[in-house]
Motif scaffolding. Structure first.
Motif, mmCIF file in Angstrom:
data_model
loop_
_atom_site.group_PDB
_atom_site.id
_atom_site.type_symbol
_atom_site.label_atom_id
_atom_site.label_comp_id
_atom_site.label_asym_id
_atom_site.label_seq_id
_atom_site.Cartn_x
_atom_site.Cartn_y
_atom_site.Cartn_z
ATOM 1 N N ARG A 1 0.841 -1.206 0.000
ATOM 2 C CA ARG A 1 0.000 0.000 0.000
ATOM 3 C C ARG A 1 0.873 1.251 0.000
ATOM 4 N NH1 ARG A 1 -4.828 0.904 3.313
ATOM 5 N NH2 ARG A 1 -6.173 -0.105 1.844
ATOM 6 N N GLU A 2 1.906 1.255 0.877
ATOM 7 C CA GLU A 2 2.725 2.454 1.032
ATOM 8 C C GLU A 2 3.567 2.734 -0.205
ATOM 9 O OE1 GLU A 2 2.528 4.771 3.160
ATOM 10 O OE2 GLU A 2 1.025 3.763 4.397
ATOM 11 N N ALA A 3 4.020 1.660 -0.886
ATOM 12 C CA ALA A 3 4.804 1.858 -2.109
ATOM 13 C C ALA A 3 3.952 2.601 -3.143
ATOM 14 C CB ALA A 3 5.262 0.509 -2.655
ATOM 15 N N ARG A 4 2.666 2.201 -3.254
ATOM 16 C CA ARG A 4 1.794 2.871 -4.219
ATOM 17 C C ARG A 4 1.523 4.321 -3.813
ATOM 18 N NH1 ARG A 4 -3.168 -0.970 -4.409
ATOM 19 N NH2 ARG A 4 -2.348 -1.529 -2.370
ATOM 20 N N VAL A 5 1.249 4.509 -2.496
ATOM 21 C CA VAL A 5 1.012 5.873 -2.000
ATOM 22 C C VAL A 5 2.246 6.735 -2.260
ATOM 23 C CG1 VAL A 5 0.574 7.276 0.055
ATOM 24 C CG2 VAL A 5 -0.633 5.104 -0.237
ATOM 25 N N GLY A 6 3.433 6.197 -1.927
ATOM 26 C CA GLY A 6 4.677 6.956 -2.092
ATOM 27 C C GLY A 6 4.939 7.310 -3.540
ATOM 28 N N LEU A 7 4.657 6.367 -4.446
ATOM 29 C CA LEU A 7 4.887 6.612 -5.865
ATOM 30 C C LEU A 7 3.982 7.737 -6.374
ATOM 31 C CD1 LEU A 7 6.377 5.755 -8.439
ATOM 32 C CD2 LEU A 7 4.533 4.110 -8.875
ATOM 33 N N ILE A 8 2.722 7.710 -5.936
ATOM 34 C CA ILE A 8 1.796 8.771 -6.374
ATOM 35 C C ILE A 8 2.240 10.124 -5.825
ATOM 36 C CG2 ILE A 8 -0.603 9.584 -6.325
ATOM 37 C CD1 ILE A 8 -1.424 6.604 -6.006
ATOM 38 N N LEU A 9 2.550 10.159 -4.520
ATOM 39 C CA LEU A 9 3.008 11.412 -3.907
ATOM 40 C C LEU A 9 4.286 11.896 -4.596
ATOM 41 C CD1 LEU A 9 2.540 10.532 -0.113
ATOM 42 C CD2 LEU A 9 1.131 12.110 -1.440
ATOM 43 N N GLY A 10 5.215 10.967 -4.820
ATOM 44 C CA GLY A 10 6.493 11.320 -5.438
ATOM 45 C C GLY A 10 6.314 11.833 -6.852
ATOM 46 N N ALA A 11 5.408 11.218 -7.601
ATOM 47 C CA ALA A 11 5.187 11.642 -8.987
ATOM 48 C C ALA A 11 4.648 13.072 -9.023
ATOM 49 C CB ALA A 11 4.216 10.689 -9.672
ATOM 50 N N VAL A 12 3.710 13.373 -8.130
ATOM 51 C CA VAL A 12 3.138 14.723 -8.091
ATOM 52 C C VAL A 12 4.218 15.747 -7.755
ATOM 53 C CG1 VAL A 12 1.514 16.234 -6.894
ATOM 54 C CG2 VAL A 12 0.841 13.880 -7.456
#
Lengths: 452, 452
Positions: B361-372
């Motif tokens: 879950r956190e990897a996906r959250v982090g990737l989205i936050l990081g991409a933004v």
């Protein structure tokens, strides 16, 4: 019940499609029957709202209510929307008026109205009484369903009365005693009545009244009420007339929610108000993206500061090696102070008016911490990078720690004074502030000492 | 009672020397009499232990107990030592056995033994029963003073029995029902008995038993028990025999203490376990210095990392401008994940076995936050410092956020699995780790993109 069995059930629930065979559902219903109530709650909290609703549908009426009651209001609202308001209407009137109010607050307006319409006029009145008080007040979390007991009643009379109304009032264990105009006189307890001579009057059994005003701030009230270990206390209006009872379980819910909020905010995210595993990934992103962006934008300040000192950096690149160490230590010191003060504010140990006292304490703490680290930093930097760098590092650490602790102690109180959340300042903002201010101190000292 | 009046009283108390005139003390005694009990507690919590003890000495017996009961065990121990064990011995037997055990745990051994000697044999036995369970278990926080009620008793008989033993047991509101060998059958309540026909048997009024084992972990038990809103539940031994009752007030104390501990540790300090304003400055320093030093030493890692990349830095000093921004953003993302997971662990929403689920879950959250943030960072850095720097910053932000969220989510669970405190990892260590790892990612990308 072993956790692995719960996991198997959760997996089963997750694998179910929305039109699972009635045979599978019947099997799941049987398995749920054998579980302890806290294990059923566990399953609902480990799946998304749609699956949680499916599980809830399989419970007996009594268990449905126990499980539903134990959920966060936001999670309850998710479940209601997944179940449909028709399916939950039959349970809605079984909730206490104060629990009903919390749930309505979290539901979309049209569903809330629909649910309210299903109540009989008595339940509706009780709910509106609670909804009549502002969010965040004691009145919004009290039960308006209280007995009226007068001091001249005998114990025997009162016990008879209580037997009749036991099911209609919030509690019969803590009993408010009032005059005929409902002015609060004091409290007594079922235990006192129960062990007293039946011919005594209530007036002889009254204890010192501990009470709150309906308009009092709920969080502040909870912080002094819970340590007293009372089951309940009366709530009065501004003319000291009894309007409800405030119970330990609602107090506990408020405290847990506030603590979760403080915890989330101190980690720079918004509280989820529902269990982690039943929260969708995009909701996790939403709870964090704004704070993260705000902090990144304020961190541009550090780029600005460093840009200003770029010529100093070019002359002594060695200075850049210590940037994360110094800003990190400043941030940590500021955090320590801010976290301690934020928690003390939350517990009511520190008030807004204590800001001077707190800053004076924190300045001394910061100076001592800074002196210890400063001496160590001086010796270490001197040994590896020479005396001038040693002096710069030692002095900077001492000053940065003193400043960070003082500001870190003050910030949560300032935040509270201007109506912001102290927890936000206990970590994210303190860190950003200490980074920028620490860099300025660092480079000013470096320029002076190194003469560049 | 206005806060300013409390402040005047606190100031008076602070100005008193230890041999204040008896006239001044008599005046203070009168002023205290007029205060609500929570205001008296407030005064004791805003002064040091010696002054707090002086105030306590002026209270009536009943108020002394109410105030004493509301304090943290460590603060109680400070007060006992300031009062002298002789002066407190007379109140000691009025505490519940479980409260006595918590207090004894915090007192120096010789004082604890002295206090224990003053108890009569019944109270002593009850205390030793509680002390017989390990710290941190439910048994250590239960009351062993419980009634024995058998299913074949009639309601009338039971009510008579309860009237006699009401003062000797922890509670008569929640009633455990047992077989003659003390095996737990279920629970009933005084309310059920009270509203039932007197000729019914207890067996007809039994509810589904919710209970805990005496050896269960107290914190974990509290997290599922409190949301159920029960006043109390039975505690049984490994053969399901009743050994005590666990009540909401002790549960609440445990939860508040654990939350204070989590809050302190997440801010990199040790919990004070006493009110901030009554804690001496040197104790504040001691609660922070070790963590601060440990973190500073681990931050030396960042100096090491930067030292390795010093030649890269010399070739492009502009890279150093972004160090605090990048490490700060990584730290914030890691913190957000770690704080959320730590709180979920504390509330029991997440278990050790969920680590894979959480990391995914956190990897996906982090990737989205990081991409933004990465896109924003790329555009901004490109505009000001040119395309290559833009690419470096954008890529670094994306990778750092993904890594930080994943590691931040996993760390608290790993900490719990190895028996460390998850809260420590929710901020201080994550930050240090993200700093060092983030810098490595940053410079590797910079070297590759800039070709230096």
């Amino acid at each position: 019940m072993a956790d692995t069995n719960i996991d198997v059930l959760v997996k089963n629930v997750k694998d179910f499609s929305h039109n699972a065979h009635s045979k599978e559902l019947a099997q799941l219903r049987d398995q749920l029957k054998d579980l302890r109530i806290n294990d059923v709650i566990d399953i609902v909290e480990r799946t998304d709202a749609a699956r949680g609703a499916m599980v809830m549908r399989l419970l007996s009426r009594a268990r449905f209510l126990s499980v539903f009651d134990a959920l966060d209001p936001n999670h309850q609202a998710d479940i209601v929307q997944a179940l449909g308001s028709d399916a939950t209407a039959e349970y809605f009137d079984q909730l206490g008026p104060e629990d009903r109010a919390q749930l309505l607050d979290e539901l979309p307006a049209e569903i809330a109205e629909e649910m309210l319409r299903t109540l009989d006029s008595e339940d509706k009145d009780a709910t509106y009484t609670v909804l009549g008080y502002e969010k965040g007040t004691v009145g919004r979390h009290m039960s308006p369903e209280v007995p009226e007991i007068y001091p001249e009643y005998t114990v025997e009379e009162t016990l008879q009365l209580l037997r009749i109304i036991a099911e209609d009032v919030e509690t019969i264990y803590t009993l408010p005693v009032v005059k005929h105009d409902r002015t609060l006189v004091g409290v007594t307890s079922l235990k006192s009545l129960f062990t007293a001579d039946g011919s005594k009057t209530i007036g002889e059994l009254i204890d010192e009244p501990v009470y709150a005003y309906a308009t009092d701030d709920a969080e502040e009230t909870v912080r002094w009420f819970l340590p007293l270990d009372f089951l309940a206390m009366p709530v009065v209006d501004e003319s000291d007339r009894l309007v409800g009872m405030f119970t330990f379980d609602d107090a506990h819910d408020i405290q847990e929610r506030e603590d979760s909020e403080d915890s989330a905010r101190s980690g720079a995210s918004e509280p989820l108000n529902r269990p982690y595993l039943s929260t969708p990934v995009m909701r996790l992103v939403r709870s964090r993206i704004v704070w993260l962006a705000v902090l990144a934008v304020s961190a541009l300040l550090t780029v600005q500061v460093l840009d200003t000192f770029e010529s100093t950096l070019e002359k002594a690149v060695v200075l850049s090696l210590f940037i994360p160490l110094l800003t990190g230590t400043g941030g940590n010191t500021g955090n320590q102070a801010a976290t301690t003060v934020t928690r003390s504010l939350a517990l009511g140990d520190v008030q807004k008016r204590d800001i001077g006292l707190v800053m004076w304490r924190e300045a001394r703490v910061g100076l001592i911490l800074g002196a210890v680290l400063g001496v160590a930093g001086f010796l270490l930097a001197w040994a590896v990078y020479g005396l001038p760098i040693g002096i710069v590092i030692g002095t900077t650490l001492t000053l940065v720690c003193t400043m960070s602790a003082t500001v870190g102690g003050a910030m949560p109180i300032v935040a509270k004074a201007v109506g912001a959340d102290p927890a936000v300042f206990s970590n994210p903002f303190i860190t950003t502030f200490c980074d920028a201010a620490g860099l300025i101190i660092y480079f000013l000292i470096a320029k002076a000492v190194l003469g560049i």
